[in-house]
Write an enzyme that holds these catalytic residues in place. Structure first.
Site, PDB file in Angstrom:
ATOM      1  CE  LYS A 213      -3.722   2.254   2.603  1.00 50.70           C
ATOM      2  NZ  LYS A 213      -3.054   3.539   2.968  1.00 50.70           N
ATOM      3  CG  HIS A 237      -1.223   6.715   5.057  1.00 50.88           C
ATOM      4  ND1 HIS A 237      -0.527   5.526   5.067  1.00 50.88           N
ATOM      5  CD2 HIS A 237      -1.860   6.768   6.248  1.00 50.88           C
ATOM      6  CE1 HIS A 237      -0.727   4.900   6.214  1.00 50.88           C
ATOM      7  NE2 HIS A 237      -1.537   5.641   6.947  1.00 50.88           N
ATOM      8  NE  ARG A 240      -4.375   9.973   7.953  1.00 50.71           N
ATOM      9  CZ  ARG A 240      -4.557  10.512   9.158  1.00 50.71           C
ATOM     10  NH1 ARG A 240      -5.070  11.737   9.250  1.00 50.71           N
ATOM     11  NH2 ARG A 240      -4.261   9.852  10.245  1.00 50.71           N
ATOM     12  CG  ASP A 268      -6.445   5.250  -0.409  1.00 53.82           C
ATOM     13  OD1 ASP A 268      -5.683   5.974  -1.088  1.00 53.82           O
ATOM     14  OD2 ASP A 268      -6.126   4.827   0.707  1.00 53.82           O
ATOM     15  N   GLY A 270     -10.083  10.398  -1.891  1.00 56.39           N
ATOM     16  CA  GLY A 270     -11.158  11.257  -2.367  1.00 56.39           C
ATOM     17  C   GLY A 270     -12.369  10.541  -2.923  1.00 56.39           C
ATOM     18  CB  ILE A 271     -13.095   7.005  -3.660  1.00 56.14           C
ATOM     19  CG1 ILE A 271     -11.970   6.995  -4.692  1.00 56.14           C
ATOM     20  CG2 ILE A 271     -14.274   6.160  -4.131  1.00 56.14           C
ATOM     21  CD1 ILE A 271     -11.221   5.684  -4.779  1.00 56.14           C
ATOM     22  NE  ARG A 272     -14.772  10.877   1.574  1.00 51.81           N
ATOM     23  CZ  ARG A 272     -13.652  10.180   1.695  1.00 51.81           C
ATOM     24  NH1 ARG A 272     -13.475   9.077   0.965  1.00 51.81           N
ATOM     25  NH2 ARG A 272     -12.712  10.561   2.538  1.00 51.81           N
ATOM     26  N   GLY A 291     -12.066   5.250   3.342  1.00 55.32           N
ATOM     27  CA  GLY A 291     -11.703   5.191   4.752  1.00 55.32           C
ATOM     28  C   GLY A 291     -12.583   5.995   5.669  1.00 55.32           C
ATOM     29  NE  ARG A 292      -9.580  11.896   6.485  1.00 51.97           N
ATOM     30  CZ  ARG A 292      -8.681  11.933   5.528  1.00 51.97           C
ATOM     31  NH1 ARG A 292      -8.983  11.508   4.307  1.00 51.97           N
ATOM     32  NH2 ARG A 292      -7.456  12.386   5.760  1.00 51.97           N
TER      33      ARG A 292
END
Length: 340
Positions: A213, A237, A240, A268, A270-272, A291-292
């Site tokens: 990753k 990440h 981050r 990954d 910004g994928i929403r 993630g978030r």
């Protein structure tokens, strides 16, 4: 229970570290490292969001009626949709306000993902975090890709990875982009970058696929193929680990062109939405990772919240497949999009 209700409840629990913004675009938490945000000016995260907005989907609704099939197979696991739940850390401390333990998060994340038919990843680094993820894996038939930190001691990395296979994980990952991650505090001294030989040693020690990753270049992807990795995750990440990185979706085509079918590619950043998932598949990914929002869903709705959020993304993807004349995931190709 609706997503609006889940988000409202989570907002009460997660502040002030995570504001549960209506649009998770990284602007509200930029510079919050250590913390939940992206590093520096936040541009490595906002670049991902902004690039995906430039990608447009070509509409074609003149076709026979059919039900879209979003199912796929990753690392031998049949999934309802090409969606992965990202490994998340820092639940007990500076990231998410300590409103939920790592053990509770791991169990909710893996259980909800399993119910929805997506692939969960859990993390490493915080005390007990790997153990919590593996306990959640065992409770869900091994359905979890444990993600081990790039420990400076490669023997420790291999030993941790082997623990994951003993728990039944179908694959093991290493977030090599955490080599100098500020969120690790003083523990960052126990991490390091990894050579091709290091990665090969890990891959050869495992009876299951090994995933790297944090790959952002064609050259890096080719090194992973040389090392015997089965897959990579194109990732910064969540913006981050460094400033001024390129958008993950932007580098996808060159990475896919370089490695062809030699590696499974997850992305990954910004994928929403289901439309975002469609876009990254068309750009060359085999699956998307989020993630978030899953953390928010777990805080506000537990495992049921995770399941509902995942099912909502799958339904959004299926809608876009119908609107773009893509009966199956394999039909989502570069010809189905344009980039402004």
């Amino acid at each position: 229970m609706t997503l609006d209700e889940i988000w409202a409840k989570a907002r009460e629990m997660m502040g002030p570290n995570c504001r549960v913004c209506p649009e998770c675009d990284g602007r509200g938490c930029k510079g919050k490292i250590p913390g939940v945000g992206s590093m520096g000016d936040g541009s490595a995260w906002t670049a991902c969001v902004e690039y995906l907005r430039r990608v447009k989907i070509r509409m074609d609704t003149i076709h026979e009626p059919w039900e879209p099939d979003a199912s796929t197979t990753l690392f031998g696991v049949r999934l309802a949709a090409p969606l992965c739940l990202a490994p998340i850390g820092g639940l007990n401390g500076h990231n998410y306000n300590g409103a939920m333990s790592t053990a509770d998060w791991s169990m909710m994340a893996v259980t909800g993902a399993a119910r929805a038919g997506i692939l969960p990843f859990t993390g490493d680094g915080a005390p007990g975090q790997l153990k919590d993820g593996l306990e959640a894996a065992k409770a869900n038939g091994g359905l979890d890709v444990a993600t081990v930190k790039p420990w400076r001691d490669n023997g420790k990395l291999i030993a941790q990875a082997q623990r994951c296979t003993e728990a039944g994980c179908p694959a093991v990952a290493c977030d090599i982009d955490a080599a100098a991650f500020a969120n690790m505090g003083s523990a960052v001294k126990t991490l390091s970058s990894k050579s091709v030989a290091d990665l090969r040693a890990v891959a050869e020690s495992l009876p299951v696929p090994f995933i790297a990753k944090g790959i952002m270049t064609a050259e890096g992807a080719l090194k992973c193929a040389e090392a015997g990795c089965a897959g990579i995750i194109v990732s910064t990440h969540g913006g981050r680990v460094m400033t001024d990185a390129e958008a993950t979706a932007k580098v996808l085509p060159e990475i896919r062109a370089a490695v062809g079918d030699r590696l499974t590619i997850i992305v990954d950043g910004g994928i929403r939405t289901g439309a975002d998932i469609f876009k990254v598949l068309a750009l060359g990914a085999d699956a998307a990772m989020i993630g978030r929002p899953f953390v928010v869903a777990a805080h506000g709705g537990g495992a049921e919240g995770v399941e509902l959020y995942a099912n909502t993304k799958r339904a959004e993807l299926e809608y876009m497949m119908t609107m773009a004349n893509c009966p199956t995931i394999k039909d989502i190709t570069a010809e189905k999009i344009s980039v402004e």
